[in-house]
Design a protein around this motif. Structure first.
Motif, PDB file in Angstrom:
ATOM      1  N   GLN A 185       0.847  -1.203   0.000  1.00 57.94           N
ATOM      2  CA  GLN A 185       0.000   0.000   0.000  1.00 57.94           C
ATOM      3  C   GLN A 185       0.885   1.257   0.000  1.00 57.94           C
ATOM      4  N   PRO A 186       0.651   2.201  -0.925  1.00 60.13           N
ATOM      5  CA  PRO A 186       1.498   3.400  -0.976  1.00 60.13           C
ATOM      6  C   PRO A 186       1.310   4.302   0.239  1.00 60.13           C
ATOM      7  N   ALA A 187       2.408   4.960   0.637  1.00 63.17           N
ATOM      8  CA  ALA A 187       2.386   5.830   1.819  1.00 63.17           C
ATOM      9  C   ALA A 187       1.339   6.934   1.685  1.00 63.17           C
ATOM     10  N   GLU A 188       1.158   7.448   0.460  1.00 63.74           N
ATOM     11  CA  GLU A 188       0.257   8.603   0.314  1.00 63.74           C
ATOM     12  C   GLU A 188      -1.214   8.216   0.469  1.00 63.74           C
ATOM     13  N   THR A 189      -1.526   6.910   0.539  1.00 65.78           N
ATOM     14  CA  THR A 189      -2.934   6.524   0.650  1.00 65.78           C
ATOM     15  C   THR A 189      -3.359   6.217   2.092  1.00 65.78           C
ATOM     16  N   VAL A 190      -2.408   6.282   3.042  1.00 66.69           N
ATOM     17  CA  VAL A 190      -2.820   6.009   4.426  1.00 66.69           C
ATOM     18  C   VAL A 190      -3.277   7.303   5.099  1.00 66.69           C
ATOM     19  N   HIS A 191      -4.095   7.136   6.116  1.00 66.24           N
ATOM     20  CA  HIS A 191      -4.688   8.290   6.797  1.00 66.24           C
ATOM     21  C   HIS A 191      -3.597   9.173   7.411  1.00 66.24           C
ATOM     22  N   SER A 192      -2.685   8.545   8.184  1.00 67.49           N
ATOM     23  CA  SER A 192      -1.582   9.319   8.783  1.00 67.49           C
ATOM     24  C   SER A 192      -0.312   8.498   8.633  1.00 67.49           C
ATOM     25  N   ILE A 193       0.621   8.992   7.843  1.00 65.41           N
ATOM     26  CA  ILE A 193       1.852   8.230   7.616  1.00 65.41           C
ATOM     27  C   ILE A 193       2.663   8.126   8.913  1.00 65.41           C
ATOM     28  N   GLU A 194       2.597   9.153   9.768  1.00 67.67           N
ATOM     29  CA  GLU A 194       3.355   9.087  11.021  1.00 67.67           C
ATOM     30  C   GLU A 194       2.833   7.956  11.911  1.00 67.67           C
ATOM     31  N   ILE A 195       1.491   7.847  11.998  1.00 66.01           N
ATOM     32  CA  ILE A 195       0.912   6.758  12.809  1.00 66.01           C
ATOM     33  C   ILE A 195       1.287   5.415  12.183  1.00 66.01           C
ATOM     34  N   SER A 196       1.164   5.308  10.863  1.00 65.77           N
ATOM     35  CA  SER A 196       1.460   4.039  10.195  1.00 65.77           C
ATOM     36  C   SER A 196       2.916   3.635  10.384  1.00 65.77           C
ATOM     37  N   ARG A 197       3.820   4.631  10.374  1.00 61.24           N
ATOM     38  CA  ARG A 197       5.244   4.308  10.530  1.00 61.24           C
ATOM     39  C   ARG A 197       5.570   3.815  11.936  1.00 61.24           C
ATOM     40  N   HIS A 198       4.706   4.149  12.896  1.00 64.51           N
ATOM     41  CA  HIS A 198       4.998   3.747  14.277  1.00 64.51           C
ATOM     42  C   HIS A 198       4.153   2.560  14.745  1.00 64.51           C
ATOM     43  N   GLN A 199       3.539   1.849  13.795  1.00 63.05           N
ATOM     44  CA  GLN A 199       2.789   0.641  14.168  1.00 63.05           C
ATOM     45  C   GLN A 199       3.762  -0.419  14.695  1.00 63.05           C
ATOM     46  N   PRO A 200       3.334  -1.213  15.685  1.00 61.29           N
ATOM     47  CA  PRO A 200       4.207  -2.316  16.118  1.00 61.29           C
ATOM     48  C   PRO A 200       4.342  -3.360  15.010  1.00 61.29           C
ATOM     49  N   SER A 201       5.391  -4.202  15.096  1.00 60.55           N
ATOM     50  CA  SER A 201       5.564  -5.246  14.076  1.00 60.55           C
ATOM     51  C   SER A 201       4.495  -6.324  14.256  1.00 60.55           C
ATOM     52  N   LEU A 202       4.230  -7.069  13.196  1.00 57.02           N
ATOM     53  CA  LEU A 202       3.186  -8.101  13.239  1.00 57.02           C
ATOM     54  C   LEU A 202       3.609  -9.225  14.185  1.00 57.02           C
ATOM     55  N   MET A 215      13.713   2.318   4.908  1.00 55.83           N
ATOM     56  CA  MET A 215      12.975   2.843   6.069  1.00 55.83           C
ATOM     57  C   MET A 215      11.571   2.239   6.126  1.00 55.83           C
ATOM     58  N   ASN A 216      11.014   2.235   7.331  1.00 55.72           N
ATOM     59  CA  ASN A 216       9.667   1.694   7.512  1.00 55.72           C
ATOM     60  C   ASN A 216       8.665   2.575   6.773  1.00 55.72           C
ATOM     61  N   PHE A 217       7.833   1.965   5.923  1.00 57.76           N
ATOM     62  CA  PHE A 217       6.812   2.707   5.175  1.00 57.76           C
ATOM     63  C   PHE A 217       7.444   3.870   4.410  1.00 57.76           C
TER      64      PHE A 217
END
Ligand SMILES: Cc1cc2nc3c(=O)[nH]c(=O)nc-3n(C[C@H](O)[C@H](O)[C@H](O)COP(=O)(O)OP(=O)(O)OC[C@H]3O[C@@H](n4cnc5c(N)ncnc54)[C@H](O)[C@@H]3O)c2cc1C
Length: 413
Positions: free
Chosen positions: A220-237, A378-380
């Motif tokens: 999924q491209p970075a520009e399509t997520v609601h908040s890239i900062e939140i997405s970059r700080h998600q815990p690992s699966l 880098m992450n996302f």
């Protein structure tokens, strides 16, 4: 002083992918690596670690897995051998055993000083890793010296630990794997559970990552997520790569005897203050997992994709609704604390004004504000899987194309 078109720093998967793409565009380059190819995997992995991504997801520019076990999970020695072969097949120009100590602006590019000489480079790609340094909370400094403290990068196996119980802080992919292994070795593990992303290994007859790949979630491209900062700080699966394709989550760990507690708030010598958030965090992870699985189920219904029936959903029930607010390491017999609390990056050698207030390289899709300076892995970075083996190649192609065009005098907007 040597002159070069492009210098890549780091020969992990990102640096190797970058080199492959630069070669494809005919860009003269060198890859400077302080250790050997795949140094991080060689020196910072525990013995039982397998990739959590299935073999078929081991895709790099000009390479995809062709072995006999596409659904299996590669061991670290096999992964290192794969990177060695990939590097040889790509004829990657790697200068190993060489650390970059400074990168600074020069007239037409960058002056890169290493412990074995200086380069003038028109462009530089920083590929030194997203999982560069352990992110250990400041509360660790409150522990007395008699308590052994480890981070995953220097954990190898249970036998290396002193006798006694173990507190593992963090319940993402690494924390749950270490908790399982150490508990099964006969020690009592206490797991401090923070925010985490629970997922089953398999769903409806296929690996859960197969479904997420099919749905386009992983790239999924970075520009399509609601908040890239939140997405970059998600815990690992919360996934593990076991030969039997089993799942691992905090509920299963509790069944195996691991004691679950809330997030660590602070430490004063042997006294560990804990948050009252175990139920909230496990419930949030269950809800998130249900959302992901529902999305897969809807896709199956919509497309008529052949799939097995769903397994019954097993919610996580902490054994005690009333989790402790304090843990006394001495009275609990805990002698070791392992900080499985994630990673951070530091670039003390990067003397180009591209770092933000938190010390991260400012970048969009790997392009920094300084023309000619790029970052990879880098992450996302540009997609959800940018820091994965499977995702770094797409970003490497984009950056290599930009470098090739800049040599030809065409600047990509
Ligand atoms: C425990 C763990 C499990 C993972 N499992 C998976 C998985 O199953 N599947 C998946 O796709 N991803 C996984 N990842 C994520 C990712 O694939 C790895 O983090 C991978 O190592 C990233 O590769 P990289 O090339 O970006 O960085 P790295 O592998 O960290 O490579 C960076 C290189 O730069 C070198 N370097 C650093 N500083 C300097 C310097 N100053 N001078 C010269 N060289 C320098 C280092 O020695 C290193 O070799 C995992 C990560 C971790 C930590």
């Amino acid at each position: 002083m040597d002159q070069i078109t492009t210098l890549v720093i780091g020969a992990g998967q990102a640096g190797l992918a970058m080199s492959r793409c630069l070669s494809a565009f005919g860009v003269e380059h060198e890859v400077v690596e302080r250790g050997q190819v795949a140094e991080r995997w060689r020196t910072q992995s525990w013995d039982s670690l397998n990739l959590l991504t299935p073999n078929w997801m081991t895709r790099l520019p000009g390479f995809h897995y062709e072995g006999g076990d596409p659904d299996g999970f590669m061991s670290v020695p096999d992964l290192i051998a794969l990177f060695d072969r990939y590097s040889a097949q790509s004829s990657a120009p790697i200068i190993s055993g060489t650390s970059v100590v400074s990168v600074e602006p020069a007239d037409s590019g960058f002056r890169v000083i290493t412990d074995r000489g200086t380069w003038l480079a028109d462009s530089v790609v920083v590929a030194t890793g997203y999982c560069d340094l352990p992110a250990v909370p400041g509360s660790s400094r409150g522990l007395p010296a008699s308590i052994t403290q480890l981070v995953p990068a220097n954990y190898r196996r249970p036998a290396q630990l002193p006798p006694g119980g173990v507190l593992i802080v963090g319940a993402s992919s690494t924390g749950v794997q270490l908790a399982d292994e150490i508990q099964q070795s006969g020690r009592q593990v206490t797991l401090a559970v923070g925010r985490h992303l629970r997922l089953p290994r398999r769903h409806r007859g296929r690996d859960v990552l197969w479904w997420l790949d099919e749905l386009g979630v992983l790239n999924q491209p970075a520009e399509t997520v609601h908040s890239i900062e939140i997405s970059r700080h998600q815990p690992s699966l919360q996934l593990v790569g076991k030969p039997d394709h089993s799942s691992l989550d905090v509920g299963l760990l509790q069944d195996r005897g691991v004691r679950l507690v809330g997030r660590v708030l602070g430490i004063t010598r042997y006294e560990v203050a804990l948050a009252d958030d175990l139920i909230a965090n496990t419930a949030a992870a269950d809800v998130k997992m249900a959302e992901v699985l529902t999305r897969i189920d809807r896709y199956i219904t919509r497309t008529g994709f052949p799939a097995e029936d769903p397994e019954p959903f097993r919610p996580t029930w902490p054994a005690a609704l009333d989790t402790p607010e304090r843990l006394n390491l001495k009275s609990e017999g805990i002698e070791t604390v392992i900080w499985a609390t994630g990673y951070r990056r530091a670039y003390p050698w990067l003397r180009v004004p591209v770092l933000d207030d938190s010390g991260e390289i400012m970048q969009a899709g790997g392009f920094t504000p300084r023309f000619g300076l790029y970052v990879l892995g880098m992450n996302f970075q540009s997609r959800r899987n940018s820091s994965f083996i499977d995702g770094v190649g797409a970003d490497a192609w984009t950056i290599a194309e930009q470098i090739a065009r800049s040599i030809a005098g065409v600047r990509v907007a």
